[in-house]
Design an enzyme around this catalytic site. Structure first.
Site, PDB file in Angstrom:
ATOM      1  N   TYR A  38       0.855  -1.188   0.000  1.00 39.94           N
ATOM      2  CA  TYR A  38       0.000   0.000   0.000  1.00 39.94           C
ATOM      3  C   TYR A  38       0.888   1.235   0.000  1.00 39.94           C
ATOM      4  O   TYR A  38       1.791   1.372   0.839  1.00 39.94           O
ATOM      5  CB  TYR A  38      -0.912   0.024   1.224  1.00 39.94           C
ATOM      6  CG  TYR A  38      -1.915   1.144   1.167  1.00 39.94           C
ATOM      7  CD1 TYR A  38      -3.112   0.988   0.479  1.00 39.94           C
ATOM      8  CD2 TYR A  38      -1.655   2.370   1.762  1.00 39.94           C
ATOM      9  CE1 TYR A  38      -4.029   2.013   0.397  1.00 39.94           C
ATOM     10  CE2 TYR A  38      -2.570   3.408   1.677  1.00 39.94           C
ATOM     11  CZ  TYR A  38      -3.752   3.229   0.994  1.00 39.94           C
ATOM     12  OH  TYR A  38      -4.654   4.260   0.906  1.00 39.94           O
ATOM     13  N   GLN A  97     -10.856  -0.012   1.638  1.00 43.61           N
ATOM     14  CA  GLN A  97     -11.332  -0.836   0.522  1.00 43.61           C
ATOM     15  C   GLN A  97     -10.168  -1.458  -0.250  1.00 43.61           C
ATOM     16  O   GLN A  97     -10.274  -2.587  -0.759  1.00 43.61           O
ATOM     17  CB  GLN A  97     -12.236  -0.023  -0.413  1.00 43.61           C
ATOM     18  CG  GLN A  97     -11.619   1.183  -1.080  1.00 43.61           C
ATOM     19  CD  GLN A  97     -11.787   2.454  -0.271  1.00 43.61           C
ATOM     20  OE1 GLN A  97     -11.918   2.397   0.955  1.00 43.61           O
ATOM     21  NE2 GLN A  97     -11.784   3.597  -0.938  1.00 43.61           N
ATOM     22  N   ASN A 152      -3.119   5.711   6.474  1.00 44.01           N
ATOM     23  CA  ASN A 152      -3.809   6.485   7.502  1.00 44.01           C
ATOM     24  C   ASN A 152      -4.494   5.559   8.511  1.00 44.01           C
ATOM     25  O   ASN A 152      -4.323   4.333   8.491  1.00 44.01           O
ATOM     26  CB  ASN A 152      -4.809   7.455   6.858  1.00 44.01           C
ATOM     27  CG  ASN A 152      -5.914   6.734   6.092  1.00 44.01           C
ATOM     28  OD1 ASN A 152      -6.141   5.539   6.255  1.00 44.01           O
ATOM     29  ND2 ASN A 152      -6.613   7.467   5.247  1.00 44.01           N
ATOM     30  N   GLN A 160       9.781  15.808  10.195  1.00 39.39           N
ATOM     31  CA  GLN A 160       8.726  14.842  10.487  1.00 39.39           C
ATOM     32  C   GLN A 160       7.401  15.528  10.819  1.00 39.39           C
ATOM     33  O   GLN A 160       6.330  15.011  10.500  1.00 39.39           O
ATOM     34  CB  GLN A 160       9.155  13.932  11.635  1.00 39.39           C
ATOM     35  CG  GLN A 160      10.392  13.107  11.332  1.00 39.39           C
ATOM     36  CD  GLN A 160      10.285  12.317  10.047  1.00 39.39           C
ATOM     37  OE1 GLN A 160       9.267  11.679   9.772  1.00 39.39           O
ATOM     38  NE2 GLN A 160      11.328  12.366   9.231  1.00 39.39           N
ATOM     39  N   HIS A 165       4.782  16.029   8.031  1.00 37.50           N
ATOM     40  CA  HIS A 165       4.061  14.879   7.481  1.00 37.50           C
ATOM     41  C   HIS A 165       2.583  14.903   7.807  1.00 37.50           C
ATOM     42  O   HIS A 165       1.739  14.564   6.977  1.00 37.50           O
ATOM     43  CB  HIS A 165       4.643  13.576   8.047  1.00 37.50           C
ATOM     44  CG  HIS A 165       5.732  12.973   7.231  1.00 37.50           C
ATOM     45  ND1 HIS A 165       5.548  12.523   5.952  1.00 37.50           N
ATOM     46  CD2 HIS A 165       7.030  12.729   7.531  1.00 37.50           C
ATOM     47  CE1 HIS A 165       6.687  12.038   5.490  1.00 37.50           C
ATOM     48  NE2 HIS A 165       7.596  12.149   6.435  1.00 37.50           N
ATOM     49  N   GLU A 187       9.874   5.799  16.463  1.00 42.06           N
ATOM     50  CA  GLU A 187      10.104   5.404  15.069  1.00 42.06           C
ATOM     51  C   GLU A 187      11.487   5.879  14.617  1.00 42.06           C
ATOM     52  O   GLU A 187      12.275   5.110  14.065  1.00 42.06           O
ATOM     53  CB  GLU A 187       9.007   6.017  14.193  1.00 42.06           C
ATOM     54  CG  GLU A 187       9.155   5.703  12.717  1.00 42.06           C
ATOM     55  CD  GLU A 187       8.153   6.469  11.869  1.00 42.06           C
ATOM     56  OE1 GLU A 187       7.989   6.099  10.694  1.00 42.06           O
ATOM     57  OE2 GLU A 187       7.537   7.433  12.366  1.00 42.06           O
ATOM     58  N   HIS A 188      11.771   7.161  14.809  1.00 43.70           N
ATOM     59  CA  HIS A 188      13.061   7.749  14.447  1.00 43.70           C
ATOM     60  C   HIS A 188      13.742   8.291  15.700  1.00 43.70           C
ATOM     61  O   HIS A 188      13.098   8.928  16.527  1.00 43.70           O
ATOM     62  CB  HIS A 188      12.898   8.939  13.488  1.00 43.70           C
ATOM     63  CG  HIS A 188      12.097   8.648  12.261  1.00 43.70           C
ATOM     64  ND1 HIS A 188      10.741   8.928  12.164  1.00 43.70           N
ATOM     65  CD2 HIS A 188      12.449   8.107  11.066  1.00 43.70           C
ATOM     66  CE1 HIS A 188      10.307   8.588  10.959  1.00 43.70           C
ATOM     67  NE2 HIS A 188      11.317   8.070  10.278  1.00 43.70           N
ATOM     68  N   GLU A 239       2.641 -35.120  29.110  1.00 44.02           N
ATOM     69  CA  GLU A 239       1.578 -34.236  28.637  1.00 44.02           C
ATOM     70  C   GLU A 239       0.267 -34.973  28.408  1.00 44.02           C
ATOM     71  O   GLU A 239      -0.715 -34.378  27.963  1.00 44.02           O
ATOM     72  CB  GLU A 239       2.022 -33.542  27.341  1.00 44.02           C
ATOM     73  CG  GLU A 239       3.176 -32.584  27.548  1.00 44.02           C
ATOM     74  CD  GLU A 239       3.586 -31.855  26.272  1.00 44.02           C
ATOM     75  OE1 GLU A 239       3.106 -32.236  25.174  1.00 44.02           O
ATOM     76  OE2 GLU A 239       4.367 -30.896  26.381  1.00 44.02           O
TER      77      GLU A 239
END
Length: 449
Positions: free
Chosen positions: A138, A200, A223, A268, A271, A336-337, A422
């Protein structure tokens, strides 16, 4: 504008974090959600409805939600293959060279990381490392086109040896896919591209439609609705991770350049209004200079309103007493960074166990384009247990077991004892039957000799 706070306040306000946290919707998105799905419908309920409709009605449902949510329908959904090469051939010379350089560096990095098969004949065990048959990637759209995400995602898949790489990206106003994205798809060796976005698209990749092939794994950022959709289809297909808004932590001492600190944060912040830009520093004076730099640099940005909203809503300048405190906070936050701007950057980085990518001395924006490692990174604190997108993301392992007579003789009693402990007596019987068969074969072989 951006908050200045102490460590205890930062811990209280910013920790702990939940990778699955649903951030507040921007007002425009909330209104659109209500218009399409009705009052009181949550993002998760909307995503589940979309997935159910795509499973039931395939292409028709993809087109319907594309029209309702994106205001445009691609017909056909699939971009003709010749458009990919035409887009690549149509790039300006300098941009083509830049894209080639990025692709070469990304490919070279990932070629060093592919795990290999092995088999130990003495122990009778090994593994086969196999690429996925088909991967879906994606590539976000909407606010901007992201050819870099194509390169950072599709090239590792190709290095892994994936049989077919399929890309989904939201349609533009004209109903197609951004030429920049198509050019990157051609350069990265993508097989098929579909003009579809949102939940979708994830549903179509996961379950397949008349036009869209079912994939084995869905990768890539997106998103909130994309993230929720990936979570819902996991199990039907694999996913690489659940990616939320981008985040960065800059750790700086008193000698750091405040202008560079501000630039790293803004890179960042631009964004997404929900991005989280944080500075950790030992120096209140540096924090104040960084705050002034942020104001100054904001004025020249095209996306200054987005960056400002990010800084004011989720940004912070945090004062710590020493670098061990800073390291502890970073490990708890698991960003993340992480950008390290201290005298002994390598020494500080050695203390960090949880971060998606660490930049020594700066260069976070290089990591988004040309450094080499994928910029698809764990967010929301998930760096505590997950990794960047990489070649291994597109591989699976099959274990091999081929025990000879000697290994069976050495291990059968223990295996049968564990099975009986077991309560699995059929397991124990199967183990002993296998051992008897090997003993008989061995005795027959000796008599023949």
């Amino acid at each position: 504008m951006v908050k200045v706070m102490g460590l205890e306040e930062a811990r209280r306000r910013l920790l702990p974090r939940d990778p699955l946290e649903t951030p507040p919707l921007p007002p425009s998105v909330a209104r659109r959600l209500e218009e399409v799905f009705g009052q009181g419908v949550s993002p998760l309920e909307a995503v589940r409805h979309i997935i159910a409709e795509v499973r039931a009605r395939g292409d028709e449902a993809v087109a319907e939600f594309s029209r309702k949510l994106d205001g445009v329908v691609a017909s056909p959904l699939e971009v003709p293959p010749q458009r990919l090469k035409a887009a690549l051939d149509g790039l300006p010379k300098e941009l083509r060279q830049a894209m080639d350089l990025a692709a070469d560096r990304i490919r070279a990095f990932h070629q060093q990381g592919r795990p290999t098969d092995f088999f130990d004949p003495q122990e009778g065990v090994g593994r086969r490392v196999l690429p996925l048959d088909r991967a879906g990637i994606y590539v976000p759209g909407g606010r901007a086109a992201y050819p870099s995400t194509v390169l950072m995602s599709a090239i590792p898949a190709r290095v892994a040896g994936v049989g077919e790489v399929v890309v989904a990206s939201p349609p533009t106003a004209g109903g197609g896919v951004s030429p920049l994205v198509l050019a990157a798809c051609a350069l990265a060796g993508v097989d098929r591209v579909f003009a579809m976005g949102g939940a979708q698209a994830i549903a179509a990749l996961a379950y397949g439609t008349a036009s869209v092939p079912k994939v084995d794994k869905v990768c890539g950022p997106g998103n909130l609705f994309v993230m929720l959709a990936k979570r819902e289809v996991f199990g039907t297909v694999g996913i690489d991770g659940l990616y939320g808004p981008t985040e960065t932590v800059v750790v700086a001492d008193e000698a750091a350049d405040p202008a560079l600190c501000a630039a790293e944060l803004l890179a960042q912040a631009e964004h997404d209004p929900l991005a989280s830009p944080l500075l950790l520093t030992l120096s209140r004076a540096l924090a104040e200079r960084v705050a002034r730099e942020l104001e100054s640099q904001l004025a020249g940005l095209e996306r200054r309103e987005t960056a400002r909203e990010s800084l004011e809503g989720r940004g912070a300048l945090i004062i710590v007493d020493d670098l061990p405190q800073a390291a502890d906070f970073v490990n708890a936050y698991a960003p993340e960074h992480l950008t390290v701007m201290v005298a002994d950057a390598e020494g500080f980085a050695a203390r960090i166990r949880h971060a998606g990518c660490i930049f020594l001395g700066g260069g976070e924006a290089f990591g988004d384009y040309v450094a080499g490692p994928s910029h698809v990174l764990p967010t929301g604190g998930s760096a505590r247990f997950s990794s960047p997108l990489r070649v291994e993301s597109f591989l699976k392992v099959t274990s091999l077991v081929a025990l000879d007579h000697n290994i069976m003789e050495a291990t059968a009693a223990a295996a049968a004892q564990l099975a009986r402990a077991e309560g699995l007596t059929a397991h124990a019987a199967a183990i002993e039957a296998m051992l008897r068969q090997h003993r008989n074969q061995s005795n027959t072989s000796k008599r023949t000799l």
